[in-house]
Write an enzyme that holds these catalytic residues in place. Structure first.
Site, short mmCIF file in Angstrom:
data_model
loop_
_atom_site.label_atom_id
_atom_site.label_comp_id
_atom_site.label_asym_id
_atom_site.label_seq_id
_atom_site.Cartn_x
_atom_site.Cartn_y
_atom_site.Cartn_z
N CYS A 197 -4.07 -9.64 3.36
CA CYS A 197 -4.05 -11.03 3.79
C CYS A 197 -3.60 -11.90 2.62
O CYS A 197 -4.02 -11.70 1.48
CB CYS A 197 -5.38 -11.57 4.28
SG CYS A 197 -6.02 -10.70 5.70
N ARG B 47 1.30 -8.76 1.55
CA ARG B 47 -0.16 -8.62 1.62
C ARG B 47 -0.66 -8.36 3.03
O ARG B 47 -1.85 -8.13 3.25
CB ARG B 47 -0.84 -9.87 1.06
CG ARG B 47 -0.46 -10.20 -0.36
CD ARG B 47 -1.23 -11.39 -0.86
NE ARG B 47 -2.65 -11.10 -0.93
CZ ARG B 47 -3.26 -10.56 -1.96
NH1 ARG B 47 -2.57 -10.26 -3.04
NH2 ARG B 47 -4.55 -10.32 -1.94
N TRP C 44 -3.65 -9.17 7.51
CA TRP C 44 -3.79 -7.72 7.67
C TRP C 44 -5.12 -7.55 8.39
O TRP C 44 -6.19 -7.81 7.82
CB TRP C 44 -3.80 -7.02 6.31
CG TRP C 44 -3.80 -5.53 6.41
CD1 TRP C 44 -2.72 -4.71 6.57
CD2 TRP C 44 -4.95 -4.66 6.36
NE1 TRP C 44 -3.12 -3.40 6.62
CE2 TRP C 44 -4.48 -3.34 6.50
CE3 TRP C 44 -6.31 -4.87 6.22
CZ2 TRP C 44 -5.33 -2.24 6.49
CZ3 TRP C 44 -7.16 -3.78 6.21
CH2 TRP C 44 -6.66 -2.46 6.34
N ASN D 67 -9.39 -14.25 3.46
CA ASN D 67 -9.02 -12.89 3.11
C ASN D 67 -10.30 -12.19 2.65
O ASN D 67 -10.94 -12.65 1.72
CB ASN D 67 -7.98 -12.93 1.98
CG ASN D 67 -7.75 -11.58 1.34
OD1 ASN D 67 -7.99 -10.54 1.94
ND2 ASN D 67 -7.26 -11.58 0.11
N GLY D 68 -10.69 -11.12 3.34
CA GLY D 68 -11.92 -10.42 2.97
C GLY D 68 -12.69 -10.06 4.23
O GLY D 68 -12.14 -10.09 5.33
N GLU E 263 2.95 12.77 -4.12
CA GLU E 263 3.59 11.45 -4.08
C GLU E 263 4.80 11.46 -3.14
O GLU E 263 5.03 10.50 -2.39
CB GLU E 263 3.99 11.02 -5.51
CG GLU E 263 4.81 9.74 -5.62
CD GLU E 263 4.09 8.47 -5.15
OE1 GLU E 263 2.93 8.55 -4.74
OE2 GLU E 263 4.74 7.42 -5.17
N LYS F 117 5.01 8.99 0.00
CA LYS F 117 6.12 8.05 0.21
C LYS F 117 6.73 8.27 1.59
O LYS F 117 7.00 7.33 2.31
CB LYS F 117 7.24 8.23 -0.84
CG LYS F 117 7.03 7.70 -2.23
CD LYS F 117 6.95 6.21 -2.37
CE LYS F 117 5.55 5.70 -2.17
NZ LYS F 117 4.72 5.57 -3.32
O1 M6R Z 1 -2.45 -1.82 -6.67
P1 M6R Z 1 -2.93 -0.40 -6.78
O2 M6R Z 1 -2.10 0.42 -7.69
O3 M6R Z 1 -4.40 -0.32 -7.14
O4 M6R Z 1 -2.77 0.20 -5.33
C1 M6R Z 1 -3.27 1.47 -5.01
C2 M6R Z 1 -2.73 1.94 -3.68
O5 M6R Z 1 -3.14 1.08 -2.65
C3 M6R Z 1 -1.20 2.02 -3.66
O6 M6R Z 1 -0.72 2.83 -4.68
C4 M6R Z 1 -0.69 2.58 -2.31
O7 M6R Z 1 -1.08 3.90 -2.16
C5 M6R Z 1 0.82 2.42 -2.22
N1 M6R Z 1 1.16 1.79 -0.98
C6 M6R Z 1 1.56 3.69 -2.30
O8 M6R Z 1 2.93 3.55 -2.11
#
Ligand code: M6R
Length: 619
Positions: A2, A27, A75, A101-102, A490, A494
């Site tokens: 959000c 967001r 969101w 947001n929350g 990873e 992705k």
């Molecule tokens: O901002 P952060 O690195 O803490 O975020 C962690 C995950 O939410 C973030 O890496 C998420 O998995 C990505 N969308 C991956 O592409």
């Protein structure tokens, strides 16, 4: 999760809010909405599922010269994605509009109480309970000299709320004011000339000002065009600390690229350079970091390192384990932040905790960091976002300096985290048994990494052709050993994130212990095969898959003499960086490109994959 934007000032609020929302779309993009207040008429609330553009279209149908307004991109947590559940939410007396947001955990109890007091509800959201609670307190609150009745009603309401919030509120009786508050969800104030703004992220207002105050948890801010003041929810006054934002808005623009993900993949050579700049000490063949705030003597005592993160950042932690154990010979544990927080793990007193988070706002990682600090462990962070909560609250840390990452799929932030983890390993290793020559070899290799990444990016056309060939499959498997295992994970993450193809990453030797049952001609495997000792074993694993009719894409930096052209259906040949420390980054780039081009071939919204948001600020 959000995005919130609020504006109060001399300009027309609507277009500024809309522009801010578009910058915060990463967001959340389930719905968007604005509440505009010009003092002359009722609150104008426009909201719609989908992107902020749909709200823009509504705004064009409603002429409005409001100079005060709040807005939101959602969101969804509580309540389906519908126009009715979109923010802003109004109190049933029509006096207040709120964007939030929350998660308000006790919203049902609040709602029951307010229904008993005659307030009514139209949505299924937790946030509407807060809008009505503020109206309830406003109705009860007497005007008092030296007190702002609007601020007081928000502040007193928050004393009854369990959960998290970044919020902004407007009140029909106070047309030139916005009240905001934060607990657990980020919020910052942009200070302008005759105008002030509030937002979840500075990106929303960088076109108007770079002067920023980051709110801390438990703070309430009141904005007017000329002024702003901050207190705590307990009514203690707060002296604000103003900062200047370093990066500029152009860095967050698409330029000639079709998607942010593409732009951010191709920015990696520069991002890696920025991560390393000024951080090598040539005379000692080691790395140096300005902001760690830990004495070498203390670091020398460390006998365990714990790395914490979520999602892609967690996978960077897994690679860090290989680096730190290999080069510094310090035992490492890697854990999801969300598990660490509640597991109450017994740790040795000489444990160093590292939290990795691109956004610096991931709630699971923030709370894990707070838990580690509460227990007295030295807790450091690797984060990209200057001014983020993790960056502000840690004992010390390392900034990634890779520029704003807008696409939901993490790319350049991951590879810059890998480089920084390698440098941390070098730094800790050189305090122990890593020799000058070995340290020098690692630092020299890392310096050449951006050039090698550029060479991998030059393979984009070849990878795009492969992506088009494989885009129709519905299952794929990524396989790697040692530090290629997290890269396999990873690659799978992705792919599933942006193409919705079911993808799994496995440790290659583990295949034959179960997952190989999945292999048939409809399930391609992508093998990550660096030169080195695991190569013959990996080639055997490739054979095992091909023997079961599984199509194979093989990614390798080994020469043709070691991996022949007929070793797999398709081969992506990478440059040999000359040092194993580079492999995790060099093998990441092709799996990023592959996922990106498969998503393109499937015609999917690359930067805004379904159900996801960039910064996850709920648990
Ligand atoms: O901002 P952060 O690195 O803490 O975020 C962690 C995950 O939410 C973030 O890496 C998420 O998995 C990505 N969308 C991956 O592409």
């Amino acid at each position: 999760m959000c995005g919130i934007v609020g504006y109060v000032g001399h300009q027309q609020a609507g277009p500024i809010l809309l522009e801010g929302l578009k910058r915060l779309e990463y967001r959340g993009y389930d719905s968007a909405g604005v509440a505009l207040l010009d003092g002359a008429e009722d609150l104008l609330v426009l909201k719609k599922t989908g992107s902020p553009d749909r709200v823009g279209a509504l705004m064009r149908q409603h002429e409005n010269a409001a100079h005060t307004g709040i807005s939101h991109t959602r969101w969804a947590t509580h309540g389906e994605v519908t126009d009715r559940n979109a923010h802003p939410h109004c109190s049933s007396d029509g006096k207040f509009a709120i964007v939030h947001n929350g998660v308000i955990e006790n919203y049902q109890a609040i709602r029951r109480f307010l229904e008993g007091q005659g307030y009514s509800f139209v949505s299924e959201t937790d946030s509407e309970a807060l809008a009505n609670l503020i109206a309830y307190h406003f109705a009860k609150e007497p005007e008092q000299p030296g007190k702002n009745r609007f601020t007081e009603s928000v502040r007193k309401s928050l004393l009854h709320v369990d959960g998290t919030y970044g919020l902004a509120v407007v009140c029909i009786d106070r047309p030139g004011e916005i009240v905001g508050a934060r607990k657990g969800s980020p919020l910052c104030v942009g200070i302008g000339q005759g105008e002030n703004m509030i937002a979840s992220d500075v990106a929303a207002f960088l076109n108007y000002t770079r002067r920023v105050v980051y709110l801390d948890d438990g703070q309430v801010v009141t904005l007017s065009p000329q002024d702003y003041s901050i207190t705590t929810v307990y009514d203690e006054s707060v002296a604000p600390v103003e900062r200047q934002v370093e990066w500029n808005i152009e860095e967050a623009d698409l330029g000639a690229f079709a998607h942010y993900m593409e732009k951010e993949i191709f920015e990696q050579p520069k991002a890696l350079e920025n991560a390393m700049r000024g951080r090598f000490s040539d005379d000692c063949s080691t790395a140096k970091f300005g902001g760690l705030n830990v004495e070498p003597r203390e670091l020398r005592q460390i006998d365990r390192v714990v790395f914490l993160g979520q999602g892609t950042a967690y996978l960077a932690c897994m690679v860090a384990e290989y680096f730190v154990e290999r080069y510094a010979r310090i035992p490492v544990e890697v854990e999801y932040s969300s598990e660490f927080r509640y597991r109450n793990a017994p740790l040795d007193k000489n444990t160093l905790v590292f939290v990795i988070s691109q956004s610096g706002e991931t709630l699971d990682s923030l709370e894990a960091m707070r838990e580690a600090m509460r227990k007295g462990y030295r807790t450091l962070a690797i984060t990209n976002t200057v001014g983020s909560t993790i960056a502000r609250e840690n004992d010390g840390g390392i900034y990634q300096h890779c520029g704003p990452e807008i696409s939901v799929a993490a790319t350049k932030s991951f590879t810059s985290q890998l480089v920084l983890c390698a440098m941390v390993a070098l730094f800790l290793g050189r305090m122990r048994d890593l020799s000058y020559a070995e340290g020098r070899a690692i630092s020299q290799a890392l310096r050449h990494l951006p050039g090698h990444v550029t060479q991998v990016l030059n393979l984009a056309e070849h990878i795009q052709k492969l992506a088009a060939k494989y885009a129709h499959f519905e299952d794929m498997i990524f396989l790697g050993r040692q530090d290629m295992y997290p890269i396999a994970l990873e690659g799978a993450l992705k792919l599933k994130e942006i193409t919705y193809i079911h993808a799994e990453g496995y440790q290659a030797a583990e295949m034959k212990h179960g997952p190989i049952a999945l292999i048939n001609e409809r399930c391609p495997s992508i093998f990550l095969v660096p030169r080195g000792e695991s190569l013959p074993k990996m080639l055997s694993n490739v054979q095992e898959v091909r023997a079961r009719k599984g199509p194979v894409i093989l990614i390798t930096n080994a020469p043709e003499s070691e991996v022949a052209n007929d070793a797999a259906e398709d081969i992506i040949r990478l440059p040999d960086g000359g040092h194993e420390v580079l492999d995790p980054v060099l093998f990441t780039v092709p799996v990023q490109l592959f996922a990106y081009y498969v998503a393109l071939a499937r015609g999917l919204p690359v930067d805004k994959p379904r159900n996801l948001a960039k910064s996850v600020t709920v648990e």
